[in-house]
Design a protein around this motif. Structure first.
Motif, PDB file in Angstrom:
ATOM      1  N   LEU A   6       0.777  -1.276   0.213  1.00 33.35           N
ATOM      2  CA  LEU A   6       0.192   0.067  -0.078  1.00 33.35           C
ATOM      3  C   LEU A   6       0.749   1.308  -0.133  1.00 33.35           C
ATOM      4  O   LEU A   6       0.333   2.311  -0.127  1.00 33.35           O
ATOM      5  CB  LEU A   6      -1.067   0.181   1.049  1.00 33.35           C
ATOM      6  N   MET A   7       2.036   0.946   0.192  1.00 28.79           N
ATOM      7  CA  MET A   7       3.065   2.415   0.176  1.00 28.79           C
ATOM      8  C   MET A   7       3.046   3.223  -0.893  1.00 28.79           C
ATOM      9  O   MET A   7       2.908   4.497  -0.828  1.00 28.79           O
ATOM     10  CB  MET A   7       4.486   1.863   0.531  1.00 28.79           C
ATOM     11  N   MET A   8       2.644   2.768  -2.169  1.00 22.30           N
ATOM     12  CA  MET A   8       2.751   3.461  -3.173  1.00 22.30           C
ATOM     13  C   MET A   8       1.529   4.422  -3.262  1.00 22.30           C
ATOM     14  O   MET A   8       1.564   5.709  -3.748  1.00 22.30           O
ATOM     15  CB  MET A   8       2.569   2.654  -4.701  1.00 22.30           C
ATOM     16  N   ALA A   9       0.299   3.957  -2.826  1.00 28.71           N
ATOM     17  CA  ALA A   9      -0.785   4.851  -2.819  1.00 28.71           C
ATOM     18  C   ALA A   9      -0.726   5.903  -1.741  1.00 28.71           C
ATOM     19  O   ALA A   9      -0.811   6.940  -1.825  1.00 28.71           O
ATOM     20  CB  ALA A   9      -1.917   4.023  -2.449  1.00 28.71           C
ATOM     21  N   ASN A  10       0.171   5.510  -0.402  1.00 33.02           N
ATOM     22  CA  ASN A  10       0.403   6.368   0.657  1.00 33.02           C
ATOM     23  C   ASN A  10       1.323   7.666   0.065  1.00 33.02           C
ATOM     24  O   ASN A  10       1.152   8.714   0.548  1.00 33.02           O
ATOM     25  CB  ASN A  10       0.977   5.797   1.620  1.00 33.02           C
ATOM     26  N   LEU A  11       2.307   7.204  -0.953  1.00 30.37           N
ATOM     27  CA  LEU A  11       3.276   8.150  -1.384  1.00 30.37           C
ATOM     28  C   LEU A  11       2.874   8.799  -2.621  1.00 30.37           C
ATOM     29  O   LEU A  11       3.697   9.485  -3.317  1.00 30.37           O
ATOM     30  CB  LEU A  11       4.461   7.462  -1.325  1.00 30.37           C
ATOM     31  N   ALA A  12       1.356   8.819  -2.921  1.00 30.34           N
ATOM     32  CA  ALA A  12       1.148   9.433  -4.126  1.00 30.34           C
ATOM     33  C   ALA A  12       1.529  10.661  -4.593  1.00 30.34           C
ATOM     34  O   ALA A  12       1.756  11.072  -5.589  1.00 30.34           O
ATOM     35  CB  ALA A  12      -0.459   9.146  -4.202  1.00 30.34           C
ATOM     36  N   PRO A  13       1.199  11.873  -3.544  1.00 20.66           N
ATOM     37  CA  PRO A  13       1.492  13.060  -3.889  1.00 20.66           C
ATOM     38  C   PRO A  13       3.155  13.291  -4.154  1.00 20.66           C
ATOM     39  O   PRO A  13       3.481  13.962  -4.773  1.00 20.66           O
ATOM     40  CB  PRO A  13       1.318  13.858  -2.362  1.00 20.66           C
ATOM     41  N   LEU A  14       4.099  12.676  -3.474  1.00 17.53           N
ATOM     42  CA  LEU A  14       5.259  12.381  -3.551  1.00 17.53           C
ATOM     43  C   LEU A  14       5.837  12.008  -5.015  1.00 17.53           C
ATOM     44  O   LEU A  14       6.645  12.551  -5.436  1.00 17.53           O
ATOM     45  CB  LEU A  14       6.248  12.040  -2.587  1.00 17.53           C
ATOM     46  N   ILE A  15       5.071  10.834  -5.404  1.00 16.42           N
ATOM     47  CA  ILE A  15       5.336  10.374  -6.536  1.00 16.42           C
ATOM     48  C   ILE A  15       5.037  11.449  -7.752  1.00 16.42           C
ATOM     49  O   ILE A  15       5.889  11.465  -8.762  1.00 16.42           O
ATOM     50  CB  ILE A  15       4.640   9.055  -6.774  1.00 16.42           C
ATOM     51  N   MET A  16       3.833  11.953  -7.484  1.00 18.45           N
ATOM     52  CA  MET A  16       3.478  12.983  -8.544  1.00 18.45           C
ATOM     53  C   MET A  16       4.571  13.948  -8.563  1.00 18.45           C
ATOM     54  O   MET A  16       4.823  14.342  -9.745  1.00 18.45           O
ATOM     55  CB  MET A  16       2.090  13.648  -7.926  1.00 18.45           C
ATOM     56  N   SER A  17       4.975  14.528  -7.595  1.00 22.61           N
ATOM     57  CA  SER A  17       6.072  15.789  -7.763  1.00 22.61           C
ATOM     58  C   SER A  17       7.313  15.198  -8.198  1.00 22.61           C
ATOM     59  O   SER A  17       7.759  15.981  -9.223  1.00 22.61           O
ATOM     60  CB  SER A  17       6.408  16.156  -6.134  1.00 22.61           C
ATOM     61  N   VAL A  18       7.638  14.035  -8.046  1.00 16.20           N
ATOM     62  CA  VAL A  18       9.032  13.358  -8.594  1.00 16.20           C
ATOM     63  C   VAL A  18       8.737  13.169 -10.333  1.00 16.20           C
ATOM     64  O   VAL A  18       9.626  13.585 -10.977  1.00 16.20           O
ATOM     65  CB  VAL A  18       9.365  12.185  -7.948  1.00 16.20           C
TER      66      VAL A  18
END
Length: 408
Positions: A35-47
């Motif tokens: 589930l971590m990918m969904a939890n880090l969604a805002p940071l992934i979007m920024s990168v």
């Protein structure tokens, strides 16, 4: 006692095992990896934007990566409920480590997307295996709630540390690779799928759920839970839009979202402390009705302070109901036949929640959006209660078999 009687008694022995440090660590960490990918969604979007994609492209990449993860979770659920659970988790996490590592260190945008997609698909196996493993542990209410609390606390740590190190490919995607690697190390501690035949339990005079009812309830929860989750995630992901409509400041919205995460963890802690004593059917019914009222209220209000409070409250109710839904699926079958695919089914729905919510707001307005989301909760109350009653009936039968008293 005859040999046939001894064999029959052994066949219906409670197959679930107690929650311990090793099996708990494995279940919680593998769940976190999934589930971590969904939890880090805002940071992934920024990168992804740093790599060279615009906001729309970044959103599409993330949405389809999460969708791929959910599809793999659903596709591997049957194997996760069988004897190859640990192998499946290990293979999926190895793929996750390799994919996220590629996304972390290679500068090519196409390779970043490929690595993220491969890694996301890999950890889809972690979604199914951790979900199925929860069912192998006694007291699904307490186990699922503890998993939720641990997940939220670890996510809070990661979200606090990564921005301090700097938002970059190496930190964000590297964090996903590192969590997958740590989870890989404990897959041997995952509780094995027990040899369990539901019809054996139903042979007991006090059994309250027939095999057919269990199967119907299992398929029903795989439909009801994603529908409910989509209505909840639509409100959550579009909170900035809802706040902007009533002139809620970004600072206040940020505080409300942060408070919602913390209070939501507290709601999960309540389920952890009380475990099976609170039951499932009644608290789920109350949570869905209360959540429906709040979602309608969110659409009606034009006061920024009120909507900030309602965002916190609706997420608290959501967190409470979320862990009880997982416990309900886990209670239906100790092998994890239904809890294995549950999160995958949920992610499929939540992947498209922003699109559905935005379409409703754009076409019908915020007031109708809130009303429709609330009605979804109301409509699902009765089927949820029926599913929960079957789940507790199965668990009551298992408790009877091992001599555990079941509170009325």
């Amino acid at each position: 006692m005859s040999s046939a009687s001894i064999s029959s008694a052994a066949a219906v022995e409670d197959p679930r095992v107690p929650l311990q440090l090793r099996n708990g660590s494995a279940v919680f960490l593998v769940s976190l990896a999934g589930l971590m990918m969904a939890n880090l969604a805002p940071l992934i979007m920024s990168v992804l934007e740093q790599v060279g994609f615009d906001v729309v492209a970044s959103g599409n990449i993330l949405t389809w990566t999460l969708f791929a993860s959910a599809v793999v979770g659903l596709g591997t659920a049957r194997f996760a409920a069988g004897s190859h659970r640990r192998t499946l988790a290990a293979v999926g996490l190895i793929i996750g480590v390799l994919g996220f590592s590629v996304a972390s260190f290679l500068p090519s945008p196409s390779l970043v997307v490929a690595g993220l997609g491969i890694g996301g698909a890999g950890v889809g196996a972690a979604i199914s295996t951790s979900g199925a493993a929860i069912a192998a542990l006694k007291n699904p209410n307490r186990v699922s709630a503890t998993s939720g609390v641990v997940n939220r606390l670890l996510v809070m740590v990661v979200l606090a540390v990564v921005p301090v190190l700097g938002l970059a490919q190496a930190t964000v995607f590297g964090a996903l690779a590192l969590i997958s690697l740590i989870s890989l190390a404990v897959t041997l501690w995952l509780p094995a799928a027990p040899e369990f035949v539901p019809s054996a339990v139903e042979s007991e005079p006090r059994a309250t759920a027939s095999p057919r009812r269990v199967v119907v309830a299992g398929f029903a929860v795989l439909i009801v839970f994603p529908l409910w989750g989509t209505s909840e995630d639509a409100v959550w992901t579009l909170a900035p839009v809802l706040g902007d409509a009533v002139s809620l400041s970004e600072q206040t919205l940020g505080f409300a979202l942060s408070a919602a995460a913390g209070v939501g963890a507290a709601a999960m802690l309540v389920v952890t402390l009380f475990g099976k004593r609170i039951g499932r059917a009644t608290p789920l019914a109350i949570a869905l009705i209360l959540g429906g009222i709040i979602k309608i209220w969110i659409g009606m209000t034009d006061d920024p302070g009120t909507i900030a409070v309602l965002i916190v409250v609706v997420n608290t109710v959501y967190a409470f109901a979320f862990v009880l839904f997982i416990a309900t699926a886990a209670g239906l079958d100790a092998r994890g036949t239904w809890s294995g695919p549950l999160i995958g089914a949920y992610v499929v729905g939540s992947s498209f929640a922003p699109i559905i919510g935005a379409w409703l707001i754009d076409g019908l307005g915020i007031q109708m959006f809130g009303t429709i989301m609330g009605i979804v909760s109301f409509v699902l109350v009765i089927p949820t209660v029926l599913i929960a009653r079957v789940s507790t009936g199965v668990e009551r039968s298992l408790n009877h078999l091992d001599g555990t008293p079941t509170p009325r």
